[in-house]
Scaffold this motif. Sequence first.
Motif, PDB file in Angstrom:
ATOM      1  N   SER A 304       0.817  -1.212   0.000  1.00 46.76           N
ATOM      2  CA  SER A 304       0.000   0.000   0.000  1.00 46.76           C
ATOM      3  C   SER A 304       0.851   1.262   0.000  1.00 46.76           C
ATOM      4  N   ASP A 305       1.911   1.292   0.808  1.00 49.29           N
ATOM      5  CA  ASP A 305       2.786   2.466   0.873  1.00 49.29           C
ATOM      6  C   ASP A 305       4.207   1.969   1.092  1.00 49.29           C
ATOM      7  N   LEU A 306       4.842   1.527   0.002  1.00 48.18           N
ATOM      8  CA  LEU A 306       6.145   0.876   0.088  1.00 48.18           C
ATOM      9  C   LEU A 306       7.281   1.894   0.184  1.00 48.18           C
ATOM     10  N   ASN A 307       8.249   1.573   1.033  1.00 52.37           N
ATOM     11  CA  ASN A 307       9.459   2.395   1.155  1.00 52.37           C
ATOM     12  C   ASN A 307      10.660   1.464   1.289  1.00 52.37           C
ATOM     13  N   ILE A 308      11.693   1.708   0.442  1.00 54.30           N
ATOM     14  CA  ILE A 308      12.919   0.917   0.482  1.00 54.30           C
ATOM     15  C   ILE A 308      14.092   1.862   0.725  1.00 54.30           C
ATOM     16  N   ARG A 309      14.824   1.571   1.795  1.00 56.81           N
ATOM     17  CA  ARG A 309      15.939   2.448   2.178  1.00 56.81           C
ATOM     18  C   ARG A 309      17.242   1.656   2.144  1.00 56.81           C
ATOM     19  N   VAL A 310      18.287   2.259   1.500  1.00 59.58           N
ATOM     20  CA  VAL A 310      19.608   1.631   1.456  1.00 59.58           C
ATOM     21  C   VAL A 310      20.344   1.987   2.741  1.00 59.58           C
ATOM     22  N   LEU A 311      20.841   0.972   3.458  1.00 61.60           N
ATOM     23  CA  LEU A 311      21.452   1.200   4.764  1.00 61.60           C
ATOM     24  C   LEU A 311      22.970   1.302   4.708  1.00 61.60           C
ATOM     25  N   ASN A 312      23.617   0.692   3.721  1.00 61.97           N
ATOM     26  CA  ASN A 312      25.079   0.618   3.756  1.00 61.97           C
ATOM     27  C   ASN A 312      25.773   1.656   2.876  1.00 61.97           C
ATOM     28  N   LYS A 313      25.014   2.539   2.229  1.00 62.73           N
ATOM     29  CA  LYS A 313      25.641   3.610   1.450  1.00 62.73           C
ATOM     30  C   LYS A 313      24.570   4.634   1.092  1.00 62.73           C
ATOM     31  N   THR A 342      27.257  -4.749  -2.947  1.00 59.86           N
ATOM     32  CA  THR A 342      26.411  -5.337  -1.923  1.00 59.86           C
ATOM     33  C   THR A 342      25.432  -4.279  -1.438  1.00 59.86           C
ATOM     34  N   LEU A 343      24.150  -4.602  -1.495  1.00 62.82           N
ATOM     35  CA  LEU A 343      23.115  -3.683  -1.042  1.00 62.82           C
ATOM     36  C   LEU A 343      22.463  -4.241   0.217  1.00 62.82           C
ATOM     37  N   LYS A 344      22.362  -3.391   1.224  1.00 61.35           N
ATOM     38  CA  LYS A 344      21.626  -3.736   2.425  1.00 61.35           C
ATOM     39  C   LYS A 344      20.378  -2.869   2.453  1.00 61.35           C
ATOM     40  N   LEU A 345      19.207  -3.514   2.308  1.00 61.02           N
ATOM     41  CA  LEU A 345      17.959  -2.783   2.129  1.00 61.02           C
ATOM     42  C   LEU A 345      17.031  -2.979   3.320  1.00 61.02           C
ATOM     43  N   GLU A 346      16.439  -1.868   3.768  1.00 62.52           N
ATOM     44  CA  GLU A 346      15.377  -1.916   4.769  1.00 62.52           C
ATOM     45  C   GLU A 346      14.052  -1.712   4.030  1.00 62.52           C
ATOM     46  N   ILE A 347      13.150  -2.694   4.140  1.00 64.67           N
ATOM     47  CA  ILE A 347      11.903  -2.689   3.376  1.00 64.67           C
ATOM     48  C   ILE A 347      10.741  -2.452   4.335  1.00 64.67           C
ATOM     49  N   SER A 348       9.943  -1.406   4.055  1.00 61.22           N
ATOM     50  CA  SER A 348       8.800  -1.051   4.898  1.00 61.22           C
ATOM     51  C   SER A 348       7.551  -0.912   4.040  1.00 61.22           C
ATOM     52  N   ASP A 349       6.405  -1.170   4.660  1.00 60.29           N
ATOM     53  CA  ASP A 349       5.119  -0.952   4.008  1.00 60.29           C
ATOM     54  C   ASP A 349       4.146  -0.380   5.027  1.00 60.29           C
ATOM     55  N   ALA A 350       3.471   0.688   4.646  1.00 60.90           N
ATOM     56  CA  ALA A 350       2.512   1.372   5.531  1.00 60.90           C
ATOM     57  C   ALA A 350       3.161   1.757   6.850  1.00 60.90           C
ATOM     58  N   GLY A 351       4.411   2.173   6.792  1.00 61.07           N
ATOM     59  CA  GLY A 351       5.105   2.647   7.987  1.00 61.07           C
ATOM     60  C   GLY A 351       5.663   1.559   8.881  1.00 61.07           C
ATOM     61  N   ARG A 352       5.497   0.281   8.522  1.00 57.99           N
ATOM     62  CA  ARG A 352       6.004  -0.815   9.352  1.00 57.99           C
ATOM     63  C   ARG A 352       7.154  -1.514   8.640  1.00 57.99           C
ATOM     64  N   ILE A 353       8.281  -1.646   9.354  1.00 53.54           N
ATOM     65  CA  ILE A 353       9.446  -2.319   8.786  1.00 53.54           C
ATOM     66  C   ILE A 353       9.144  -3.803   8.654  1.00 53.54           C
ATOM     67  N   LEU A 354       9.270  -4.312   7.429  1.00 50.89           N
ATOM     68  CA  LEU A 354       8.975  -5.716   7.166  1.00 50.89           C
ATOM     69  C   LEU A 354      10.199  -6.603   7.278  1.00 50.89           C
ATOM     70  N   ASP A 355      11.329  -6.107   6.751  1.00 53.43           N
ATOM     71  CA  ASP A 355      12.516  -6.960   6.707  1.00 53.43           C
ATOM     72  C   ASP A 355      13.731  -6.115   6.364  1.00 53.43           C
ATOM     73  N   THR A 356      14.901  -6.660   6.680  1.00 53.82           N
ATOM     74  CA  THR A 356      16.177  -6.095   6.243  1.00 53.82           C
ATOM     75  C   THR A 356      16.914  -7.192   5.495  1.00 53.82           C
ATOM     76  N   VAL A 357      17.248  -6.931   4.229  1.00 54.44           N
ATOM     77  CA  VAL A 357      17.885  -7.948   3.397  1.00 54.44           C
ATOM     78  C   VAL A 357      19.209  -7.431   2.863  1.00 54.44           C
ATOM     79  N   GLU A 358      20.133  -8.363   2.650  1.00 52.77           N
ATOM     80  CA  GLU A 358      21.435  -8.031   2.080  1.00 52.77           C
ATOM     81  C   GLU A 358      21.620  -8.818   0.800  1.00 52.77           C
ATOM     82  N   LEU A 359      21.847  -8.110  -0.311  1.00 50.93           N
ATOM     83  CA  LEU A 359      21.921  -8.735  -1.623  1.00 50.93           C
ATOM     84  C   LEU A 359      23.213  -8.341  -2.322  1.00 50.93           C
ATOM     85  N   PHE A 360      23.783  -9.309  -3.051  1.00 53.07           N
ATOM     86  CA  PHE A 360      24.943  -9.015  -3.889  1.00 53.07           C
ATOM     87  C   PHE A 360      24.458  -8.885  -5.319  1.00 53.07           C
TER      88      PHE A 360
END
Length: 591
Positions: A304-313, A342-360
């Motif tokens: 509904s209200d997705l937000n993705i934030r990069v944590l490592n850069k 390497t991306l470390k992403l914080e994934i939120s929806d509707a203001g609630r943090i769903l997960d933190t993932v690290e991807l190469f």
Amino acid sequence: MKRALNFFKELLFLTGMMFLFSCANIVTPSGGPSDRTPPVVIKSEPAAWSSGFKGSRISIRFDEFVTVADPANQIVISPPLKEMPEFLLKGKSVIIDFTEKLADSTTYTIYFGNAIQDVNESNILQNFQYVFSTGSHVDSLSIHGSILNAYTKAAEKGIYVMLYRHNEDSLPYKKTPDYICKTNESGLFEVNNIAAGRYKIFALKDVNSNFIYDQPNEQIAFCDTLVTAQYVPVIKADTASQKPGKKDSIAKKKEDSIRAAQPKIAINLINMLLFEERDTLQKVLKAKAEKIGRVDIVFRKPVSDLNIRVLNKNPGSNWKTDEFNASKDTLICWLKNAEADTLKLEISDAGRILDTVELFTKSKIVKSTPRNKTGKGSADNETGFALTCIPGYGSSGLQNYFQPLLLIFNHPLNSYNFPNIILKEKKDSLFQAVKPELLFADSLSKRKLLVKYVWKKKTAYELYIPPGSFTDIFGIQNDTIKLKFATTAPETYGTLKLKIKVSDYRYPFIVQVVTEDGKLQAEQRIQTEGTISLEHLMPGKYGVRAFCDRNNNGKWDTGNYLQKQQPEDVYYYPSAITIKANWDTDQQWNL
């Protein structure tokens, strides 16, 4: 003369000896017909249907050696026990040893399902039940019904049907039932030998075998009201267990008299629909970076209200382009800087943090591109510019005359020059330029381009895209692209004219035509009864279904137990419908 007489005597002796040896020769007897008769109960201790049981062991003797197959899945005991009893074999008997104390004044039913089988031929004593009571009498009431899949209407086998004496909504979540049984191959159930009263009824596809609704992926069914147990007479005489063809005349007359004496009672069937509740808790199901320049994220439900934030850069404000699927539960993030990292992403929806993932992420895009004169490159090409042409969204290989041409690029576009693109239509023997309308089907990613034009039937076309007309987000430009295609004609397709009658039009219906493998081909919304036309169907066999769209969202919705919401009603036309080219097929359907 004497010599001849001696020869004759020797010949008689040899003949006699051969006759004796032939009589003594052992020959294997020919086999008779195979045994197809299931085992028969000879005696049980205590006797079936007896009351006042105080022990911990039951013995059931059969007329032949038997085995107990798959007791964990076949045998159900109602009311359920905390511990399954032990099932032992002794001679031709099955011994049942209870490891826990049985409840007082309770009628127990052991449903053996298909567990009892003979040893030699595996003949099954189907749906065998053993009933006894720890009280002064045996309860004799029943509740019958069926369980169907809410969407497909297929029979659901192996579903636990559970009865509760009380009516609290929380019972299936925290308490084992008072009575239980399992549906058979046809989705039918009968909870037998229950006490008089009205019961809460709940069905469960129990994935962890604890008779509790405690897993989000467990399927359920429920009845909106309490159900009343009723008397359904059954034969309890010893003659019921005799082998077919071996009943004597007295036993046969006894059984016939029992049946004749039974009152004719209409069984009140409780029919329930099995469904899986939609999990309302949002969750990231999968996140991967398997292709160059993209990250794929799959969610449990539409965002509904997705937000993705990069944590490592610090990637900057415009580091990605988003592309959602139609249901908005899958996202492709196209990365503007497609270098190995390497991306470390914080994934939120509707203001609630769903997960933190690290991807190469994979290495950078190669900006050189081979020539592509046909335009038939793969949209999954990772290292250059490519597009896929999908004529008319269909499988005929021709462009449907009533639909736009669809071009899918392998990467989102950053810039484009539509005036350079030329569409030509064949008139007589020459191709002449015409003016199509070009627009993106996805305004965010700009990866799907529609070429809209009033196509002429059975006509050849050419689409010319000069080099440099498109530049994707990685700075890669197209080479010269030439597409040649032809259109279909109206007589290629058939039409289904469906006269629909519905008794209740409080809600709209969505009528859908699907192929034999379930792919949607056409749909139409109806508000009142009448005749609808479903056009442009390729020749073939189709199924027709309709569902009641109670919440007006245009899609089928499942149920919700706590909200007392049943799944939306689904109806299926009873047979396949054959569509012929250039032909109107008329059918009537009473929903």
